[in-house]
Design a protein around this motif. Structure first.
Motif, PDB file in Angstrom:
ATOM      1  N   UNK A  36       0.867  -1.177   0.000  1.00  0.00           N
ATOM      2  CA  UNK A  36       0.000   0.000   0.000  1.00  0.00           C
ATOM      3  C   UNK A  36       0.904   1.227   0.000  1.00  0.00           C
ATOM      4  N   UNK A  37       0.737   2.070  -0.992  1.00  0.00           N
ATOM      5  CA  UNK A  37       1.684   3.159  -1.235  1.00  0.00           C
ATOM      6  C   UNK A  37       1.308   4.435  -0.485  1.00  0.00           C
ATOM      7  N   UNK A  38       2.338   5.129  -0.033  1.00  0.00           N
ATOM      8  CA  UNK A  38       2.169   6.456   0.569  1.00  0.00           C
ATOM      9  C   UNK A  38       2.740   7.497  -0.376  1.00  0.00           C
ATOM     10  N   UNK A  39       2.141   8.671  -0.374  1.00  0.00           N
ATOM     11  CA  UNK A  39       2.613   9.753  -1.240  1.00  0.00           C
ATOM     12  C   UNK A  39       2.061  11.076  -0.726  1.00  0.00           C
ATOM     13  N   UNK A  40       2.582  12.153  -1.267  1.00  0.00           N
ATOM     14  CA  UNK A  40       2.253  13.502  -0.811  1.00  0.00           C
ATOM     15  C   UNK A  40       0.784  13.867  -1.039  1.00  0.00           C
ATOM     16  N   UNK A  41       0.288  14.817  -0.240  1.00  0.00           N
ATOM     17  CA  UNK A  41      -1.054  15.359  -0.475  1.00  0.00           C
ATOM     18  C   UNK A  41      -1.058  16.325  -1.653  1.00  0.00           C
ATOM     19  N   UNK A  42       0.127  16.860  -2.004  1.00  0.00           N
ATOM     20  CA  UNK A  42       0.232  17.734  -3.177  1.00  0.00           C
ATOM     21  C   UNK A  42       0.204  16.870  -4.435  1.00  0.00           C
ATOM     22  N   UNK A  43      -0.690  17.176  -5.355  1.00  0.00           N
ATOM     23  CA  UNK A  43      -0.944  16.273  -6.468  1.00  0.00           C
ATOM     24  C   UNK A  43       0.276  16.073  -7.362  1.00  0.00           C
ATOM     25  N   UNK A  44       0.960  17.149  -7.720  1.00  0.00           N
ATOM     26  CA  UNK A  44       2.119  17.022  -8.609  1.00  0.00           C
ATOM     27  C   UNK A  44       3.226  16.212  -7.945  1.00  0.00           C
ATOM     28  N   UNK A  45       3.497  16.505  -6.681  1.00  0.00           N
ATOM     29  CA  UNK A  45       4.513  15.750  -5.940  1.00  0.00           C
ATOM     30  C   UNK A  45       4.096  14.297  -5.810  1.00  0.00           C
ATOM     31  N   UNK A  46       2.803  14.073  -5.567  1.00  0.00           N
ATOM     32  CA  UNK A  46       2.285  12.701  -5.442  1.00  0.00           C
ATOM     33  C   UNK A  46       2.542  11.907  -6.711  1.00  0.00           C
ATOM     34  N   UNK A  47       2.276  12.497  -7.876  1.00  0.00           N
ATOM     35  CA  UNK A  47       2.484  11.784  -9.139  1.00  0.00           C
ATOM     36  C   UNK A  47       3.967  11.473  -9.359  1.00  0.00           C
ATOM     37  N   UNK A  48       4.825  12.394  -8.963  1.00  0.00           N
ATOM     38  CA  UNK A  48       6.268  12.154  -9.090  1.00  0.00           C
ATOM     39  C   UNK A  48       6.706  11.022  -8.169  1.00  0.00           C
ATOM     40  N   UNK A  49       6.202  11.033  -6.940  1.00  0.00           N
ATOM     41  CA  UNK A  49       6.551   9.988  -5.974  1.00  0.00           C
ATOM     42  C   UNK A  49       6.013   8.628  -6.407  1.00  0.00           C
ATOM     43  N   UNK A  50       4.790   8.610  -6.895  1.00  0.00           N
ATOM     44  CA  UNK A  50       4.202   7.348  -7.361  1.00  0.00           C
ATOM     45  C   UNK A  50       4.969   6.789  -8.562  1.00  0.00           C
TER      46      UNK A  50
END
Length: 199
Positions: A36-50
């Motif tokens: 189960x993946x964790x990532x930022x609440x900021x959408x752009x950062x989240x997509x980069x992290x994912x």
């Protein structure tokens, strides 16, 4: 096979459906690795992290599949476009920019339900999201198994219904009643695995 779960808006890797899926897989499908993946609440950062996490998981096992809920469903579709991945979408949010505007979230301080982290969605964030929404026609419907409940109190399920009923979708389920959290999700895990294992 690896199944990676992508949670929804203001949630985390500890999301209820992630925990349900983990338990069901441990009980009935011990050969499947679940993350189960964790990532930022900021959408752009989240997509980069994912993107980074998905690349790493694909190195471990090219048979990577995604299960995603709500806003996570939109993110999973974008990742599927990029990496040709199978996805199980549970009450997905297809147009997050509309969701943000309809709920007057733009410029408002929001708090992640699980982590307590506070953040804002700015106009530049919405412009970025809208640029990604324009990619949705490239999504391969055969890569998706879709699970909708008409009683979703957060999202209008008819947007997803219209998008996925164009034909060619890998799997589809629409149930009366239910909720945004998707009632009795544990009963769908076997169908999700079956779809992921199909050639």
């Amino acid at each position: 096979m690896i199944i990676a779960y992508i949670h929804g808006f203001c949630s985390s890797s500890k999301a209820k459906k992630a925990q349900i899926m983990k338990a069901e897989l441990e009980k009935n499908y011990k050969d499947i690795r679940f993350v189960s993946l964790d990532f930022s609440d900021n959408f752009k950062t989240a997509m980069e992290e994912l993107d980074v996490q998905i690349k790493e998981l694909l190195k471990d096992d090219p048979q990577l599949c995604l299960c995603a809920s709500s806003l996570g469903g939109f993110m999973a579709m974008l990742l599927s476009i990029r990496y040709n991945l199978k996805v199980a979408l549970v009450n997905p949010c297809l147009y997050p920019s509309k969701f943000v505007r309809d709920n007057n979230y733009l410029g408002t301080v929001l708090k992640n339900f699980d982590t307590g982290h506070e953040f804002k969605i700015e106009e530049s964030d919405l412009e970025y999201i809208e640029s990604l929404e324009a990619l949705l026609p490239k999504f391969s419907l055969k890569n998706a198994s879709v699970f909708l409940q008409a009683g979703d109190e957060v999202l209008d399920y008819t947007y997803a219904l219209k998008f996925f009923m164009r034909g060619g979708v890998g799997g589809f389920s629409l149930k009366d009643g239910g909720s945004h959290g998707y009632d009795d999700f544990e009963k769908e895990v076997c169908r999700i695995v079956e779809f992921f294992r199909k050639d």
